[in-house]
Design a protein around this motif. Sequence first.
Motif, PDB file in Angstrom:
ATOM      1  N   VAL A  98       0.830  -1.198   0.000  1.00  9.64           N
ATOM      2  CA  VAL A  98       0.000   0.000   0.000  1.00  9.64           C
ATOM      3  C   VAL A  98       0.869   1.254   0.000  1.00  9.64           C
ATOM      4  CG1 VAL A  98      -1.637   1.331   1.406  1.00  9.64           C
ATOM      5  CG2 VAL A  98      -1.960  -1.120   1.087  1.00  9.64           C
ATOM      6  N   LEU A  99       1.982   1.241   0.728  1.00 11.34           N
ATOM      7  CA  LEU A  99       2.799   2.438   0.899  1.00 11.34           C
ATOM      8  C   LEU A  99       3.846   2.608  -0.200  1.00 11.34           C
ATOM      9  CD1 LEU A  99       3.408   4.834   2.763  1.00 11.34           C
ATOM     10  CD2 LEU A  99       5.073   3.402   3.908  1.00 11.34           C
ATOM     11  N   LEU A 100       4.398   1.531  -0.688  1.00 10.73           N
ATOM     12  CA  LEU A 100       5.511   1.644  -1.634  1.00 10.73           C
ATOM     13  C   LEU A 100       5.163   2.285  -2.975  1.00 10.73           C
ATOM     14  CD1 LEU A 100       7.556  -1.614  -1.100  1.00 10.73           C
ATOM     15  CD2 LEU A 100       8.147   0.691  -0.422  1.00 10.73           C
ATOM     16  N   PRO A 101       4.083   1.923  -3.650  1.00  8.00           N
ATOM     17  CA  PRO A 101       3.852   2.506  -4.978  1.00  8.00           C
ATOM     18  C   PRO A 101       3.771   4.033  -5.007  1.00  8.00           C
ATOM     19  CG  PRO A 101       2.506   0.564  -4.701  1.00  8.00           C
ATOM     20  CD  PRO A 101       3.140   0.843  -3.371  1.00  8.00           C
ATOM     21  N   PRO A 102       3.093   4.708  -4.080  1.00 13.40           N
ATOM     22  CA  PRO A 102       3.081   6.175  -4.149  1.00 13.40           C
ATOM     23  C   PRO A 102       4.436   6.802  -3.815  1.00 13.40           C
ATOM     24  CG  PRO A 102       1.293   5.378  -2.744  1.00 13.40           C
ATOM     25  CD  PRO A 102       2.156   4.217  -3.082  1.00 13.40           C
ATOM     26  N   LEU A 103       5.280   6.078  -3.093  1.00 14.11           N
ATOM     27  CA  LEU A 103       6.585   6.619  -2.697  1.00 14.11           C
ATOM     28  C   LEU A 103       7.698   6.098  -3.611  1.00 14.11           C
ATOM     29  CD1 LEU A 103       6.436   6.398   1.184  1.00 14.11           C
ATOM     30  CD2 LEU A 103       6.375   8.435  -0.212  1.00 14.11           C
ATOM     31  N   ALA A 104       7.527   6.198  -4.890  1.00 18.51           N
ATOM     32  CA  ALA A 104       8.544   5.725  -5.830  1.00 18.51           C
ATOM     33  C   ALA A 104       8.806   6.777  -6.907  1.00 18.51           C
ATOM     34  CB  ALA A 104       8.111   4.404  -6.452  1.00 18.51           C
ATOM     35  N   SER A 106      10.887   9.016  -9.618  1.00 16.65           N
ATOM     36  CA  SER A 106      11.931   8.571 -10.556  1.00 16.65           C
ATOM     37  C   SER A 106      13.329   8.924 -10.064  1.00 16.65           C
ATOM     38  CB  SER A 106      11.689   9.182 -11.930  1.00 16.65           C
ATOM     39  OG  SER A 106      11.742  10.601 -11.830  1.00 16.65           O
ATOM     40  N   CYS A 107      13.465   9.971  -9.259  1.00 18.82           N
ATOM     41  CA  CYS A 107      14.793  10.347  -8.782  1.00 18.82           C
ATOM     42  C   CYS A 107      15.301   9.422  -7.674  1.00 18.82           C
ATOM     43  CB  CYS A 107      14.795  11.790  -8.287  1.00 18.82           C
ATOM     44  SG  CYS A 107      13.657  12.070  -6.934  1.00 18.82           S
ATOM     45  N   PHE A 108      14.405   8.753  -6.950  1.00 16.39           N
ATOM     46  CA  PHE A 108      14.804   7.855  -5.863  1.00 16.39           C
ATOM     47  C   PHE A 108      13.791   6.719  -5.786  1.00 16.39           C
ATOM     48  CE2 PHE A 108      15.649   7.620  -0.997  1.00 16.39           C
ATOM     49  CZ  PHE A 108      16.402   6.482  -1.177  1.00 16.39           C
ATOM     50  N   PRO A 109      13.906   5.730  -6.692  1.00 21.27           N
ATOM     51  CA  PRO A 109      12.888   4.679  -6.760  1.00 21.27           C
ATOM     52  C   PRO A 109      12.801   3.812  -5.505  1.00 21.27           C
ATOM     53  CG  PRO A 109      14.648   4.270  -8.341  1.00 21.27           C
ATOM     54  CD  PRO A 109      14.928   5.590  -7.705  1.00 21.27           C
ATOM     55  N   ALA A 110      13.839   3.782  -4.695  1.00 22.38           N
ATOM     56  CA  ALA A 110      13.810   2.958  -3.483  1.00 22.38           C
ATOM     57  C   ALA A 110      13.351   3.743  -2.262  1.00 22.38           C
ATOM     58  CB  ALA A 110      15.188   2.367  -3.239  1.00 22.38           C
ATOM     59  N   LEU A 111      12.753   4.910  -2.462  1.00 14.05           N
ATOM     60  CA  LEU A 111      12.318   5.731  -1.335  1.00 14.05           C
ATOM     61  C   LEU A 111      11.276   5.015  -0.490  1.00 14.05           C
ATOM     62  CD1 LEU A 111      12.315   8.420   0.197  1.00 14.05           C
ATOM     63  CD2 LEU A 111      10.552   9.210  -1.372  1.00 14.05           C
ATOM     64  N   GLY A 112      10.338   4.357  -1.132  1.00 12.78           N
ATOM     65  CA  GLY A 112       9.300   3.651  -0.383  1.00 12.78           C
ATOM     66  C   GLY A 112       9.883   2.572   0.514  1.00 12.78           C
ATOM     67  N   ALA A 113      10.797   1.784  -0.022  1.00  8.98           N
ATOM     68  CA  ALA A 113      11.433   0.728   0.774  1.00  8.98           C
ATOM     69  C   ALA A 113      12.246   1.321   1.913  1.00  8.98           C
ATOM     70  CB  ALA A 113      12.316  -0.137  -0.116  1.00  8.98           C
ATOM     71  N   VAL A 134      11.660   4.159   3.468  1.00 11.44           N
ATOM     72  CA  VAL A 134      10.717   4.667   4.477  1.00 11.44           C
ATOM     73  C   VAL A 134      10.138   3.511   5.289  1.00 11.44           C
ATOM     74  CG1 VAL A 134       8.479   5.797   4.792  1.00 11.44           C
ATOM     75  CG2 VAL A 134      10.157   6.770   3.227  1.00 11.44           C
ATOM     76  N   VAL A 135       9.740   2.436   4.623  1.00 10.67           N
ATOM     77  CA  VAL A 135       9.186   1.279   5.328  1.00 10.67           C
ATOM     78  C   VAL A 135      10.225   0.692   6.274  1.00 10.67           C
ATOM     79  CG1 VAL A 135       8.354  -1.090   5.030  1.00 10.67           C
ATOM     80  CG2 VAL A 135       7.485   0.741   3.573  1.00 10.67           C
ATOM     81  N   ASN A 136      11.457   0.543   5.814  1.00  4.41           N
ATOM     82  CA  ASN A 136      12.509   0.004   6.674  1.00  4.41           C
ATOM     83  C   ASN A 136      12.767   0.912   7.868  1.00  4.41           C
ATOM     84  OD1 ASN A 136      12.933  -2.278   5.151  1.00  4.41           O
ATOM     85  ND2 ASN A 136      14.532  -1.340   3.907  1.00  4.41           N
ATOM     86  N   LEU A 137      12.748   2.199   7.663  1.00  5.03           N
ATOM     87  CA  LEU A 137      12.961   3.143   8.753  1.00  5.03           C
ATOM     88  C   LEU A 137      11.825   3.072   9.775  1.00  5.03           C
ATOM     89  CD1 LEU A 137      14.743   5.424   9.858  1.00  5.03           C
ATOM     90  CD2 LEU A 137      13.381   7.006   8.522  1.00  5.03           C
TER      91      LEU A 137
END
Length: 64
Positions: free
Chosen positions: A15-21, A23-30, A32-35
């Motif tokens: 639910v959280l990863l797709p909106p937080l991706a 193009s400049c930082f595609p791993a942002l969602g991951a 954030v979830v890990n943090l």
Amino acid sequence: MTLAWHAVLLLFAKVLLPPLAPSCFPALGAAVVNLVWATAVGSVLWLLRRYGPRSTPAPPAPAT
């Protein structure tokens, strides 16, 4: 319990990863979830260490 934990984690990530991706930082969602999960686990460990079960001294040995 383990199955439930993984189900919640997977649902949260899906639910959280797709909106937080962006193009400049595609791993942002991951990231954030890990943090978030690392903070949650650290908080639980800190609370258990601070307020967890306390060991009580052993009762005195009976006099013989």
